[in-house]
Design a protein around this motif. Structure first.
Motif, short mmCIF file in Angstrom:
data_model
loop_
_atom_site.label_atom_id
_atom_site.label_comp_id
_atom_site.label_asym_id
_atom_site.label_seq_id
_atom_site.Cartn_x
_atom_site.Cartn_y
_atom_site.Cartn_z
N MET A 3 23.07 43.17 -21.87
CA MET A 3 24.16 44.12 -21.65
C MET A 3 25.01 43.65 -20.46
SD MET A 3 21.84 47.49 -22.53
CE MET A 3 22.84 48.61 -21.65
N LEU A 4 25.93 42.73 -20.75
CA LEU A 4 26.80 42.13 -19.74
C LEU A 4 28.24 42.60 -19.94
CD1 LEU A 4 25.57 38.43 -20.00
CD2 LEU A 4 25.07 40.03 -18.15
N PRO A 5 29.01 42.61 -18.87
CA PRO A 5 30.44 42.91 -19.02
C PRO A 5 31.16 41.73 -19.67
CG PRO A 5 29.94 42.39 -16.72
CD PRO A 5 28.63 42.43 -17.46
N GLY A 6 32.24 42.02 -20.36
CA GLY A 6 33.00 40.95 -21.01
C GLY A 6 32.26 40.47 -22.23
N ILE A 7 31.84 39.23 -22.23
CA ILE A 7 31.08 38.65 -23.35
C ILE A 7 29.62 39.12 -23.19
CG2 ILE A 7 30.35 36.51 -24.47
CD1 ILE A 7 32.76 35.15 -23.07
N ASP A 8 29.12 39.85 -24.18
CA ASP A 8 27.75 40.38 -24.04
C ASP A 8 26.71 39.28 -24.21
OD1 ASP A 8 27.08 39.99 -26.77
OD2 ASP A 8 27.54 42.05 -27.31
N GLY A 9 25.49 39.61 -23.83
CA GLY A 9 24.40 38.64 -23.82
C GLY A 9 24.08 38.04 -25.18
N LEU A 10 24.18 38.84 -26.24
CA LEU A 10 23.90 38.30 -27.58
C LEU A 10 24.94 37.25 -27.96
CD1 LEU A 10 22.67 41.37 -29.64
CD2 LEU A 10 21.37 39.35 -28.97
N GLU A 11 26.20 37.48 -27.61
CA GLU A 11 27.23 36.49 -27.92
C GLU A 11 27.04 35.24 -27.06
OE1 GLU A 11 30.27 34.52 -29.74
OE2 GLU A 11 29.20 36.32 -30.40
N VAL A 12 26.66 35.42 -25.80
CA VAL A 12 26.34 34.28 -24.95
C VAL A 12 25.23 33.47 -25.60
CG1 VAL A 12 25.33 33.57 -22.72
CG2 VAL A 12 27.12 35.34 -22.79
N PHE A 13 24.18 34.15 -26.06
CA PHE A 13 23.06 33.49 -26.71
C PHE A 13 23.52 32.71 -27.94
CE2 PHE A 13 19.58 33.65 -29.83
CZ PHE A 13 18.65 32.89 -29.16
N ARG A 14 24.34 33.32 -28.77
CA ARG A 14 24.83 32.65 -29.98
C ARG A 14 25.60 31.37 -29.64
NH1 ARG A 14 26.21 38.23 -31.42
NH2 ARG A 14 24.68 38.92 -32.93
N ARG A 15 26.47 31.46 -28.64
CA ARG A 15 27.27 30.30 -28.26
C ARG A 15 26.41 29.19 -27.66
NH1 ARG A 15 32.83 32.81 -25.65
NH2 ARG A 15 33.24 34.29 -27.34
N ILE A 16 25.41 29.58 -26.89
CA ILE A 16 24.50 28.60 -26.31
C ILE A 16 23.72 27.88 -27.41
CG2 ILE A 16 22.35 28.41 -24.99
CD1 ILE A 16 23.62 30.44 -23.02
N ARG A 17 23.25 28.63 -28.39
CA ARG A 17 22.48 28.04 -29.49
C ARG A 17 23.31 27.07 -30.30
NH1 ARG A 17 18.50 27.88 -27.43
NH2 ARG A 17 16.74 29.22 -27.66
N LYS A 18 24.61 27.33 -30.41
CA LYS A 18 25.48 26.40 -31.13
C LYS A 18 25.61 25.08 -30.37
CE LYS A 18 28.41 29.66 -33.59
NZ LYS A 18 29.76 30.20 -33.73
N ARG A 19 25.54 25.14 -29.03
CA ARG A 19 25.71 23.95 -28.21
C ARG A 19 24.42 23.16 -28.04
NH1 ARG A 19 30.19 21.99 -27.25
NH2 ARG A 19 29.81 21.49 -25.10
#
Length: 96
Positions: free
Chosen positions: A58-74
Protein backbone atom coordinates in the motif's frame (compact mmCIF):
# COMPACT_ATOMS: atom_id res chain seq x y z
CA UNK A 1 35.72 -3.88 6.24
CA UNK A 2 33.48 -6.96 6.22
CA UNK A 3 31.81 -8.43 3.19
CA UNK A 4 28.13 -7.69 2.70
CA UNK A 5 25.51 -10.43 3.01
CA UNK A 6 23.76 -8.84 0.03
CA UNK A 7 21.82 -5.79 -1.05
CA UNK A 8 18.31 -5.16 0.26
CA UNK A 9 15.81 -2.54 -0.87
CA UNK A 10 13.24 -1.62 1.79
CA UNK A 11 10.11 0.06 0.39
CA UNK A 12 7.54 1.51 2.79
CA UNK A 13 5.78 4.85 3.03
CA UNK A 14 6.00 4.81 6.84
CA UNK A 15 9.34 6.31 7.95
CA UNK A 16 9.47 4.34 11.22
CA UNK A 17 9.01 1.03 9.40
CA UNK A 18 11.78 1.88 6.93
CA UNK A 19 14.12 2.98 9.72
CA UNK A 20 13.57 -0.10 11.89
CA UNK A 21 13.99 -2.53 8.99
CA UNK A 22 17.06 -0.68 7.77
CA UNK A 23 18.65 -0.79 11.22
CA UNK A 24 18.04 -4.53 11.69
CA UNK A 25 19.25 -5.40 8.22
CA UNK A 26 22.40 -3.29 8.62
CA UNK A 27 23.12 -5.14 11.87
CA UNK A 28 22.75 -8.38 9.92
CA UNK A 29 25.45 -7.27 7.52
CA UNK A 30 23.30 -6.21 4.58
CA UNK A 31 23.73 -3.14 2.39
CA UNK A 32 20.37 -1.40 2.60
CA UNK A 33 18.70 1.24 0.47
CA UNK A 34 15.22 2.57 1.12
CA UNK A 35 12.37 4.08 -0.85
CA UNK A 36 9.14 5.70 0.32
CA UNK A 37 6.98 5.33 -2.79
CA UNK A 38 6.56 3.20 -5.87
CA UNK A 39 8.49 5.37 -8.31
CA UNK A 40 11.43 5.73 -5.92
CA UNK A 41 11.39 1.94 -5.48
CA UNK A 42 11.59 1.35 -9.24
CA UNK A 43 14.37 3.93 -9.60
CA UNK A 44 16.35 2.36 -6.74
CA UNK A 45 15.81 -1.11 -8.16
CA UNK A 46 17.32 -0.05 -11.49
CA UNK A 47 20.23 1.79 -9.85
CA UNK A 48 21.16 -0.73 -7.13
CA UNK A 49 20.08 -4.19 -8.39
CA UNK A 50 19.14 -5.52 -4.93
CA UNK A 51 19.19 -9.21 -4.07
CA UNK A 52 16.04 -8.82 -1.96
CA UNK A 53 13.17 -6.33 -1.78
CA UNK A 54 11.01 -5.85 1.30
CA UNK A 55 7.94 -4.28 -0.32
CA UNK A 56 4.91 -2.62 1.23
CA UNK A 57 1.88 -3.14 -1.00
CA UNK A 58 0.00 0.00 0.00
CA UNK A 59 2.23 2.77 -1.38
CA UNK A 60 1.37 6.25 -2.63
CA UNK A 61 1.50 6.75 -6.39
CA UNK A 62 2.45 3.41 -7.94
CA UNK A 63 1.19 0.73 -5.54
CA UNK A 64 3.30 -2.19 -4.37
CA UNK A 65 1.64 -4.78 -6.60
CA UNK A 66 2.40 -2.69 -9.69
CA UNK A 67 5.98 -2.19 -8.48
CA UNK A 68 6.22 -5.97 -8.09
CA UNK A 69 4.85 -6.58 -11.60
CA UNK A 70 7.32 -4.15 -13.17
CA UNK A 71 10.23 -5.62 -11.24
CA UNK A 72 9.31 -9.15 -12.34
CA UNK A 73 9.28 -8.02 -15.97
CA UNK A 74 12.84 -6.71 -15.57
CA UNK A 75 14.42 -9.45 -13.46
CA UNK A 76 12.91 -12.73 -12.29
CA UNK A 77 15.54 -13.76 -9.73
CA UNK A 78 15.15 -10.94 -7.19
CA UNK A 79 13.57 -12.14 -3.95
CA UNK A 80 10.58 -10.15 -2.70
CA UNK A 81 9.00 -10.14 0.75
CA UNK A 82 5.65 -8.39 0.71
CA UNK A 83 4.49 -6.37 3.70
CA UNK A 84 0.82 -5.61 3.91
CA UNK A 85 -2.04 -4.89 6.23
CA UNK A 86 -4.31 -6.55 3.70
CA UNK A 87 -5.54 -9.88 4.98
CA UNK A 88 -8.08 -11.07 2.46
CA UNK A 89 -7.46 -14.38 0.72
CA UNK A 90 -7.73 -12.74 -2.71
CA UNK A 91 -4.94 -10.29 -1.75
CA UNK A 92 -2.68 -13.22 -0.86
CA UNK A 93 -3.48 -15.03 -4.10
CA UNK A 94 -2.71 -11.90 -6.17
CA UNK A 95 0.60 -11.56 -4.30
CA UNK A 96 1.56 -15.12 -5.14
Amino acid sequence: MTASNGRVLVVDDEPIVREVLERYLHRGGFDVTTASDGQAALDSFEANHPDLIVLDLMLPGIDGLEVFRRIRKRRQGTGVIMLTARGEETDRVVGL
